[in-house]
Enzyme design. Structure first.
Site, PDB file in Angstrom:
ATOM      1  N   CYS A  88       0.870  -1.226  -0.042  1.00  0.00           N
ATOM      2  CA  CYS A  88       0.105   0.169   0.069  1.00  0.00           C
ATOM      3  C   CYS A  88       0.947   1.245   0.045  1.00  0.00           C
ATOM      4  O   CYS A  88       0.417   2.425  -0.169  1.00  0.00           O
ATOM      5  CB  CYS A  88      -1.009  -0.009   1.064  1.00  0.00           C
ATOM      6  SG  CYS A  88      -2.274  -1.260   1.055  1.00  0.00           S
ATOM      7  N   CYS A 215     -13.530   0.473   8.381  1.00  0.00           N
ATOM      8  CA  CYS A 215     -12.693   0.082   7.288  1.00  0.00           C
ATOM      9  C   CYS A 215     -12.707   0.958   6.279  1.00  0.00           C
ATOM     10  O   CYS A 215     -13.474   1.746   5.914  1.00  0.00           O
ATOM     11  CB  CYS A 215     -13.192  -1.270   6.871  1.00  0.00           C
ATOM     12  SG  CYS A 215     -13.575  -2.521   7.993  1.00  0.00           S
ATOM     13  N   LYS A 341     -10.287   6.142   4.530  1.00  0.00           N
ATOM     14  CA  LYS A 341     -11.709   5.810   4.941  1.00  0.00           C
ATOM     15  C   LYS A 341     -12.832   6.243   3.956  1.00  0.00           C
ATOM     16  O   LYS A 341     -13.616   5.603   3.764  1.00  0.00           O
ATOM     17  CB  LYS A 341     -11.943   6.425   6.343  1.00  0.00           C
ATOM     18  CG  LYS A 341     -13.006   6.247   7.117  1.00  0.00           C
ATOM     19  CD  LYS A 341     -13.622   4.727   7.563  1.00  0.00           C
ATOM     20  CE  LYS A 341     -14.477   4.253   6.603  1.00  0.00           C
ATOM     21  NZ  LYS A 341     -15.730   4.258   6.255  1.00  0.00           N
ATOM     22  N   HIS A 345      -9.613   3.775  -1.215  1.00  0.00           N
ATOM     23  CA  HIS A 345      -8.109   3.162  -1.309  1.00  0.00           C
ATOM     24  C   HIS A 345      -7.918   2.426  -2.437  1.00  0.00           C
ATOM     25  O   HIS A 345      -7.736   1.005  -2.184  1.00  0.00           O
ATOM     26  CB  HIS A 345      -7.825   2.451   0.272  1.00  0.00           C
ATOM     27  CG  HIS A 345      -6.443   1.913   0.321  1.00  0.00           C
ATOM     28  ND1 HIS A 345      -5.205   2.291  -0.244  1.00  0.00           N
ATOM     29  CD2 HIS A 345      -5.943   0.873   1.045  1.00  0.00           C
ATOM     30  CE1 HIS A 345      -4.358   1.761   0.355  1.00  0.00           C
ATOM     31  NE2 HIS A 345      -4.777   0.934   1.113  1.00  0.00           N
TER      32      HIS A 345
HETATM   33  C1  LIG Z   1      -2.431  -4.080   2.197  1.00  0.00           C
HETATM   34  C2  LIG Z   1      -1.431  -3.115   2.785  1.00  0.00           C
HETATM   35  O1  LIG Z   1      -0.351  -2.954   2.300  1.00  0.00           O
HETATM   36  C3  LIG Z   1      -1.957  -2.300   4.089  1.00  0.00           C
HETATM   37  C4  LIG Z   1      -3.461  -1.845   3.788  1.00  0.00           C
HETATM   38  O2  LIG Z   1      -3.771  -0.684   3.474  1.00  0.00           O
HETATM   39  S1  LIG Z   1      -4.480  -3.026   4.277  1.00  0.00           S
HETATM   40  C5  LIG Z   1      -6.091  -2.372   3.708  1.00  0.00           C
HETATM   41  C6  LIG Z   1      -6.678  -2.826   2.295  1.00  0.00           C
HETATM   42  N1  LIG Z   1      -7.989  -2.478   2.076  1.00  0.00           N
HETATM   43  C7  LIG Z   1      -8.825  -3.195   2.640  1.00  0.00           C
HETATM   44  O3  LIG Z   1      -8.892  -4.119   3.389  1.00  0.00           O
HETATM   45  C8  LIG Z   1     -10.381  -2.856   2.159  1.00  0.00           C
HETATM   46  C9  LIG Z   1     -11.293  -2.898   3.378  1.00  0.00           C
HETATM   47  N2  LIG Z   1     -12.745  -2.719   3.099  1.00  0.00           N
HETATM   48  C10 LIG Z   1     -13.406  -3.963   2.549  1.00  0.00           C
HETATM   49  O4  LIG Z   1     -12.877  -4.911   2.461  1.00  0.00           O
HETATM   50  C11 LIG Z   1     -14.852  -3.583   2.318  1.00  0.00           C
HETATM   51  O5  LIG Z   1     -15.027  -2.212   2.268  1.00  0.00           O
HETATM   52  C12 LIG Z   1     -16.024  -4.073   3.388  1.00  0.00           C
HETATM   53  C13 LIG Z   1     -15.610  -5.560   3.580  1.00  0.00           C
HETATM   54  C14 LIG Z   1     -15.471  -3.497   4.820  1.00  0.00           C
HETATM   55  C15 LIG Z   1     -17.169  -3.879   3.108  1.00  0.00           C
HETATM   56  O6  LIG Z   1     -17.372  -4.490   1.872  1.00  0.00           O
HETATM   57  P1  LIG Z   1     -18.678  -5.230   1.335  1.00  0.00           P
HETATM   58  O7  LIG Z   1     -19.672  -5.692   2.281  1.00  0.00           O
HETATM   59  O8  LIG Z   1     -18.468  -5.839  -0.045  1.00  0.00           O
HETATM   60  O9  LIG Z   1     -19.483  -3.915   0.670  1.00  0.00           O
HETATM   61  P2  LIG Z   1     -20.080  -3.360  -0.660  1.00  0.00           P
HETATM   62  O10 LIG Z   1     -21.230  -4.465  -0.947  1.00  0.00           O
HETATM   63  O11 LIG Z   1     -19.279  -2.917  -1.517  1.00  0.00           O
HETATM   64  O12 LIG Z   1     -21.314  -2.068  -0.326  1.00  0.00           O
HETATM   65  C16 LIG Z   1     -22.344  -2.286   0.708  1.00  0.00           C
HETATM   66  C17 LIG Z   1     -22.610  -0.930   1.189  1.00  0.00           C
HETATM   67  O13 LIG Z   1     -21.328  -0.511   2.148  1.00  0.00           O
HETATM   68  C18 LIG Z   1     -21.095   0.790   1.717  1.00  0.00           C
HETATM   69  N3  LIG Z   1     -19.534   0.706   2.076  1.00  0.00           N
HETATM   70  C19 LIG Z   1     -18.745  -0.405   1.587  1.00  0.00           C
HETATM   71  N4  LIG Z   1     -17.604  -0.384   2.155  1.00  0.00           N
HETATM   72  C20 LIG Z   1     -17.492   0.907   3.129  1.00  0.00           C
HETATM   73  C21 LIG Z   1     -16.536   1.156   3.981  1.00  0.00           C
HETATM   74  N5  LIG Z   1     -15.492   0.889   3.991  1.00  0.00           N
HETATM   75  N6  LIG Z   1     -17.045   2.289   4.743  1.00  0.00           N
HETATM   76  C22 LIG Z   1     -18.432   2.922   4.569  1.00  0.00           C
HETATM   77  N7  LIG Z   1     -19.179   2.429   3.789  1.00  0.00           N
HETATM   78  C23 LIG Z   1     -18.866   1.272   2.923  1.00  0.00           C
HETATM   79  C24 LIG Z   1     -21.333   0.885   0.197  1.00  0.00           C
HETATM   80  O14 LIG Z   1     -21.185   2.095  -0.170  1.00  0.00           O
HETATM   81  C25 LIG Z   1     -22.612   0.183   0.063  1.00  0.00           C
HETATM   82  O15 LIG Z   1     -23.386   1.406   0.467  1.00  0.00           O
HETATM   83  P3  LIG Z   1     -24.904   1.417  -0.171  1.00  0.00           P
HETATM   84  O16 LIG Z   1     -25.668   0.162   0.067  1.00  0.00           O
HETATM   85  O17 LIG Z   1     -25.508   2.358   0.389  1.00  0.00           O
HETATM   86  O18 LIG Z   1     -24.739   1.469  -1.541  1.00  0.00           O
END
Ligand SMILES: CC(=O)CC(=O)SCCNC(=O)CCNC(=O)[C@H](O)C(C)(C)COP(=O)(O)OP(=O)(O)OC[C@H]1O[C@@H](n2cnc3c(N)ncnc32)[C@H](O)[C@@H]1OP(=O)(O)O
Length: 398
Positions: A88, A215, A341, A345
Site C-alpha cells: 500500500c 474500514c 476511510k 483506497h
Molecule cells: C495491504 C496493505 O499494504 C495495507 C493496507 O492498506 S490494508 C487495507 C487494504 N484494503 C482493505 O482491506 C479494504 C477494506 N474494506 C473492505 O474490504 C470492504 O469495504 C468491506 C468488507 C468493509 C465492505 O465490503 P462489502 O460488504 O463488499 O460492501 P459493498 O457490498 O461494496 O457495499 C455495501 C454498502 O456499504 C458501503 N460501504 C462499503 N465499504 C464501506 C466502507 N469501508 N465504509 C463505509 N461504507 C462502505 C457501500 O457504499 C454500500 O453502500 P450502499 O448500500 O448504500 O450502496
C-alpha cells in the site's frame, strides 16, 4: 548520515481523479484524467517530462505488469518509465523515484503516477487478500485478512492500556466519524456520507472490534505528481511546494518473530518519522506540523499512527481524540480530504492522493476543507500488515 533531499525537489503540478466505483472507466482513462490535471496545473508540455514512475500493486488484470501501460496511456515519447510496487506504500514509492531522479540531477522534470482499479477485480479486505499476499498468505498465513490483522492491533491496544471495549470502540468511532465529515465535503471522495459515532457503533462487524465504518473503502482511482528543482519551478513562475523530507522504512518481520513486540505500534512508522523529522529539521512535531494525511486503512491504524508519529503520547491518543485535536477545526487536522476511510483506497494511488491533499492545503486550494494557516504537512503511507510492514513519511512545506 545521509543528507536527504530537503528543499532539493519541488512539486509543481498535481492531479487526482474522483475515487470510487469507476465501472465504465478503464485504468487508462484514470491515468489520463490524473495526468491531464497535473500537467495543466504544472503549466508545462508533456515533452518536458524526462522520466516517469508508475505505481500499481494488486491489479495486473486491469493495469498490467510492466511500465508500458503508463507509456501507452499517456502516449509518452521514448523516455525512461519505471513501474514500482511496494504494497500500500506503492504510490509514495513512485513519488520517491521521481524525487530522487530530480534531486540527483538525472532529470529536470519527472512524473509519478499511481493507479489501481480494484472494484471489478473482486478485491476486498476479506476475500482477495490471498491474491495480494500470494504464496505467503496461502501457505504461511492461510486465515489472514487485512481487517483481521488490524483488529488484533485494536484488541492488543485496549488490553495494554486497560481500555474497556466500550471506550475503545467509541474512540475508533470518533476517528471514522471525523473522516466521514471531511469526506462529505470532498467532491472527489468515494464515500461521502456523514455518519455519527453512534451509527459507526451500530454497523455490521467486519472483524471485531472493527465494523463497516472502521474500514477503508475498496475503490478505483489514480493520482499524479510532477516534480522538478526549485530553480526550474521558480523559472516557471510557480509557487513550489517543497519536499522537506521523504523517508521510508521496511521491516522483515523480525519484530513479530524475535522480539517482545506487543502489536500496539509500528516500528517502521516510528523509524521513518524519526528520520523524516531529522531531515526536515522538526524537533517538536506536535507543535510544528499543521496537517496530517495518515494511512487509515482501519480506524485503529490511524489511532496508533498518532502515537507512532510522536503527535500523541503513548497510550494517550484517546485523550487527544476526545478533545478534538485531529478534527478539521482542531490543532492538527488529520484526513482533511476524508482519508483512505472515505476518499477510498485504490492501493497504488493512495500515497500520491495524500500528497495531493497536503499540496492543496499548502496552496490554499482545499475549498470548504481549507485549514487556516498551514505551514508543514505530513503524509504517512503504510504497506503490508502490522508485523511485516513498509512505511513512508513525507513532509511538505512552502
Ligand atoms: C495491504 C496493505 O499494504 C495495507 C493496507 O492498506 S490494508 C487495507 C487494504 N484494503 C482493505 O482491506 C479494504 C477494506 N474494506 C473492505 O474490504 C470492504 O469495504 C468491506 C468488507 C468493509 C465492505 O465490503 P462489502 O460488504 O463488499 O460492501 P459493498 O457490498 O461494496 O457495499 C455495501 C454498502 O456499504 C458501503 N460501504 C462499503 N465499504 C464501506 C466502507 N469501508 N465504509 C463505509 N461504507 C462502505 C457501500 O457504499 C454500500 O453502500 P450502499 O448500500 O448504500 O450502496
Amino acid at each position: 548520515m545521509a543528507t536527504g533531499i530537503k528543499d532539493k525537489v519541488a512539486i509543481i503540478g498535481m492531479g487526482c481523479t474522483r475515487f470510487g466505483e469507476r465501472w465504465t472507466d478503464g485504468a487508462e482513462d484514470l491515468m489520463v484524467e490524473a495526468f491531464v490535471e497535473a500537467l495543466q496545473d504544472a503549466g508545462i508540455e508533456k515533452k518536458e517530462i524526462d522520466a516517469a514512475w508508475l505505481g500499481t500493486c494488486f491489479d495486473e488484470v486491469n493495469v498490467g505488469k510492466s511500465a508500458i501501460p503508463l507509456a501507452q496511456a499517456l502516449k509518452l515519447p521514448s523516455i525512461p518509465v519505471t513501474r514500482v510496487e511496494n504494497f500500500c506504500a506503492t504510490g509514495t514509492e513512485a513519488f520517491r523515484g521521481a524525487c530522487y531522479a530530480v534531486a540527483s540531477g538525472a532529470c529536470r522534470i519527472a512524473l509519478a503516477l499511481g493507479v489501481e482499479k480494484l472494484k471489478d477485480t473482486g478485491y476486498g479486505g476479506l476475500p482477495g487478500f490471498d491474491t495480494a499476499m500470494g504464496t505467503l498468505n496461502r501457505f504461511i498465513l492461510p486465515n489472514f485478512t487485512a481487517p483481521g490483522g488490524f483488529a488484533l492491533m485494536a484488541t492488543r491496544y485496549f488490553a495494554k492500556y486497560g481500555i474497556s471495549p466500550e471506550e475503545g470502540k467509541m474512540a475508533l468511532a470518533k476517528i471514522s466519524s471525523k473522516s466521514h465529515r471531511c469526506g462529505a465535503l470532498n467532491p472527489k471522495a468515494h464515500l461521502r456520507k456523514e455518519v455519527s459515532p453512534e451509527q459507526v457503533l451500530k454497523a455490521p462487524i467486519i472483524a471485531w472490534p472493527l465494523g463497516l465504518f472502521d474500514c477503508c473503502g475498496v475503490s478505483d482511482g489514480a493520482a499524479a505528481a510532477i516534480v522538478t528543482t526549485p530553480d526550474v519551478a521558480r523559472g516557471l513562475g510557480k509557487t513550489p511546494v517543497m519536499v522537506k523530507a521523504l523517508q521510508i522504512a521496511a521491516t522483515s518481520g523480525e519484530e513479530m518473530l524475535t522480539t517482545r513486540w506487543d502489536g500496539t505500534y509500528l516500528k517502521t512508522t516510528t523509524e521513518a518519522a524519526k528520520r523524516a523529522y531529522a531531515e526536515a529539521g522538526i524537533t517538536r512535531p506536535r507543535e510544528e506540523l499543521s496537517v496530517l494525511e495518515v494511512h487509515d486503512c482501519f480506524s485503529i491504524t490511524e489511532l496508533v499512527t498518532y502515537e507512532d508519529l510522536q503527535i500523541s503520547e503513548r497510550g494517550r491518543a484517546i485523550r487527544d481524540i476526545n478533545e478534538g485535536f485531529f478534527e478539521l477545526d482542531g490543532k492538527i487536522p488529520c484526513q482533511s480530504d476524508g482519508g483512505l476511510k472515505c476518499f477510498g483506497h485504490p492501493i497504488g494511488a493512495s500515497g500520491i492522493r495524500m500528497i495531493y491533499e497536503v499540496y492543496n492545503q499548502l496552496l490554499h486550494r482545499a475549498g470548504p476543507r481549507q485549514i487556516p494557516d498551514p505551514r508543514l504537512g505530513l503524509t504517512h503511507n503504510l504497506g503490508g500488515i502490522p508485523s511485516f510492514s513498509v512505511c513512508s513519511v513525507g513532509i511538505f512545506g512552502l
